[in-house]
Write a protein that holds these residues in place. Structure first.
Motif, short mmCIF file in Angstrom:
data_model
loop_
_atom_site.label_atom_id
_atom_site.label_comp_id
_atom_site.label_asym_id
_atom_site.label_seq_id
_atom_site.Cartn_x
_atom_site.Cartn_y
_atom_site.Cartn_z
N UNK A 88 0.81 -1.21 0.00
CA UNK A 88 0.00 0.00 0.00
C UNK A 88 0.85 1.26 0.00
N UNK A 89 2.06 1.19 0.54
CA UNK A 89 2.87 2.39 0.75
C UNK A 89 3.07 3.21 -0.52
N UNK A 90 3.57 2.65 -1.62
CA UNK A 90 3.79 3.50 -2.79
C UNK A 90 2.49 4.00 -3.41
N UNK A 91 1.44 3.20 -3.32
CA UNK A 91 0.15 3.59 -3.90
C UNK A 91 -0.42 4.79 -3.15
N UNK A 92 -0.40 4.71 -1.83
CA UNK A 92 -0.95 5.81 -1.03
C UNK A 92 -0.04 7.03 -1.05
N UNK A 93 1.27 6.81 -1.16
CA UNK A 93 2.19 7.94 -1.28
C UNK A 93 1.90 8.73 -2.55
N UNK A 94 1.61 8.01 -3.62
CA UNK A 94 1.28 8.68 -4.89
C UNK A 94 -0.01 9.48 -4.78
N UNK A 95 -0.89 9.08 -3.84
CA UNK A 95 -2.14 9.80 -3.63
C UNK A 95 -1.99 10.92 -2.61
N UNK A 96 -0.75 11.14 -2.13
CA UNK A 96 -0.49 12.23 -1.20
C UNK A 96 -0.63 11.87 0.26
N UNK A 97 -0.71 10.58 0.56
CA UNK A 97 -0.84 10.15 1.94
C UNK A 97 0.53 9.96 2.57
N UNK A 98 0.61 10.17 3.89
CA UNK A 98 1.84 9.98 4.64
C UNK A 98 1.80 8.63 5.36
N UNK A 99 2.98 8.03 5.55
CA UNK A 99 3.06 6.74 6.23
C UNK A 99 3.78 6.88 7.56
N UNK A 100 3.28 6.16 8.55
CA UNK A 100 3.93 6.06 9.85
C UNK A 100 4.21 4.59 10.12
N UNK A 101 5.48 4.23 10.21
CA UNK A 101 5.84 2.84 10.47
C UNK A 101 5.70 2.49 11.94
N UNK A 102 5.16 1.30 12.21
CA UNK A 102 4.95 0.84 13.57
C UNK A 102 5.69 -0.49 13.76
N UNK A 103 6.50 -0.57 14.80
CA UNK A 103 7.22 -1.80 15.11
C UNK A 103 6.45 -2.55 16.20
N UNK A 104 6.25 -3.84 15.98
CA UNK A 104 5.61 -4.69 16.98
C UNK A 104 6.72 -5.39 17.77
N UNK A 105 6.77 -5.13 19.07
CA UNK A 105 7.78 -5.70 19.94
C UNK A 105 7.11 -6.65 20.94
N UNK A 106 7.80 -7.73 21.28
CA UNK A 106 7.22 -8.69 22.22
C UNK A 106 8.31 -9.33 23.05
N UNK A 107 7.91 -9.85 24.21
CA UNK A 107 8.82 -10.63 25.04
C UNK A 107 8.01 -11.57 25.93
N UNK A 108 8.68 -12.57 26.42
CA UNK A 108 8.07 -13.52 27.34
C UNK A 108 7.88 -12.90 28.71
N UNK A 109 6.84 -13.32 29.41
CA UNK A 109 6.62 -12.87 30.78
C UNK A 109 7.13 -13.89 31.79
N UNK A 110 7.73 -14.97 31.32
CA UNK A 110 8.18 -16.04 32.19
C UNK A 110 9.14 -15.50 33.26
N UNK A 111 8.82 -15.80 34.49
CA UNK A 111 9.69 -15.40 35.60
C UNK A 111 9.56 -13.96 36.03
N UNK A 112 8.67 -13.19 35.43
CA UNK A 112 8.54 -11.77 35.79
C UNK A 112 7.84 -11.62 37.14
N UNK A 113 8.38 -10.76 37.97
CA UNK A 113 7.84 -10.50 39.30
C UNK A 113 7.61 -9.00 39.47
N UNK A 114 6.67 -8.67 40.34
CA UNK A 114 6.38 -7.26 40.57
C UNK A 114 7.59 -6.57 41.21
N UNK A 115 7.89 -5.36 40.75
CA UNK A 115 8.99 -4.60 41.37
C UNK A 115 8.56 -4.07 42.74
N UNK A 116 9.50 -3.53 43.45
CA UNK A 116 9.19 -2.92 44.74
C UNK A 116 9.80 -1.52 44.78
#
Length: 256
Positions: A88-116
């Motif tokens: 979609x990026x080049x098609x919408x750019x040609x129509x004058x639209x702007x793009x904002x890239x979004x990175x999806x980040x993830x991690x395991x919660x294994x072993x996570x404990x509440x801080x103090x």
């Protein structure tokens, strides 16, 4: 697309539908739908076109946005499927639209404990003043600032469990906040809108919120926590230093 990214994409699409005051499905364009909410008319999050799967000609997206979102100062189209976003990026750019890239980040919660000390789940009313004050620093339009603050109430519909987290100063003042969305049935959680108030930066409140969110997800039996970060802004690296890894990308397009 990896299995984890596919599940995250489905989570995001389901969240958007659930929190919407009105959802418009477009059966002639599979995988495309519109969300609308007149109560938060200036919130692009709540008034946008969403593409969750491949197959739609990107050239039709501006027309669909205008048709189903009505007259707006600016239209937003979120493309959750990474390959569709790249097409979609080049098609919408040609129509004058702007793009904002979004990175999806993830991690395991294994072993996570509440801080103090840990951040705590609070009612929206308890953080509203701090959030609104921060919005006023960023935005001159008072009505827009109000809507961007109060739209959190709609997010309560978005997931099985929605928590508003607050980290406080020793004196009890709200210093930082974030949203936590949990879906134990699908093994996923999302942390969003992690913000430290301008007067309280550099004191570790962001780390407190993040560690608390990971721990609450682990306690709920949710093994993976994801979040979204701007592809070119500094928080992406900040989260990376705390164990989050990029699993994919999405795109948001803006046009008039």
């Amino acid at each position: 697309m990896s299995d984890l990214l596919a599940r995250v994409t489905a989570f995001r699409a389901a969240f958007a539908r659930r929190q919407a005051a009105e959802t418009v499905e477009l059966p002639e364009f599979p995988g495309v739908f519109a969300v609308r909410d007149a109560a938060f008319g200036q919130s692009e999050e709540h008034n946008q076109l969403i593409v969750e799967g491949p197959g739609t000609d990107p050239a039709v997206l501006p027309e669909l946005a205008a048709r189903w979102l009505g007259r707006r100062h600016r239209y937003r189209v979120t493309v959750l499927d990474p390959e569709s976003g790249e097409r979609a990026a080049p098609v919408l750019a040609a129509a004058g639209w702007e793009r904002e890239g979004v990175v999806v980040l993830a991690r395991s919660t294994l072993g996570c404990r509440r801080p103090e000390p840990a951040a705590l789940p609070v009612e929206l009313a308890e953080v509203r003043e701090a959030v609104l004050r921060q919005q006023w620093e960023w935005i001159e339009d008072e009505e827009l600032a109000r809507q961007l603050t109060d739209r959190r109430s709609a997010r309560l519909r978005g997931a099985e469990r929605v928590h508003f987290l607050a980290a406080r100063t020793p004196a009890g003042e709200v210093a930082a906040w974030s949203d936590l969305y949990l879906e134990p049935a699908v093994g996923l959680g999302q942390l969003e809108d992690l913000v430290t108030g301008s007067r309280h930066r550099g004191a570790g409140h962001g780390d407190t919120l993040l560690a608390t969110g990971l721990a609450l997800a682990a306690e709920a039996g949710v093994p993976q926590l994801f979040l979204l970060a701007d592809a070119v802004d500094w928080p992406r690296e900040w989260y990376g230093r705390r164990g989050f890894e990029e699993i994919g990308r999405g795109h948001a397009f803006y046009g008039r």
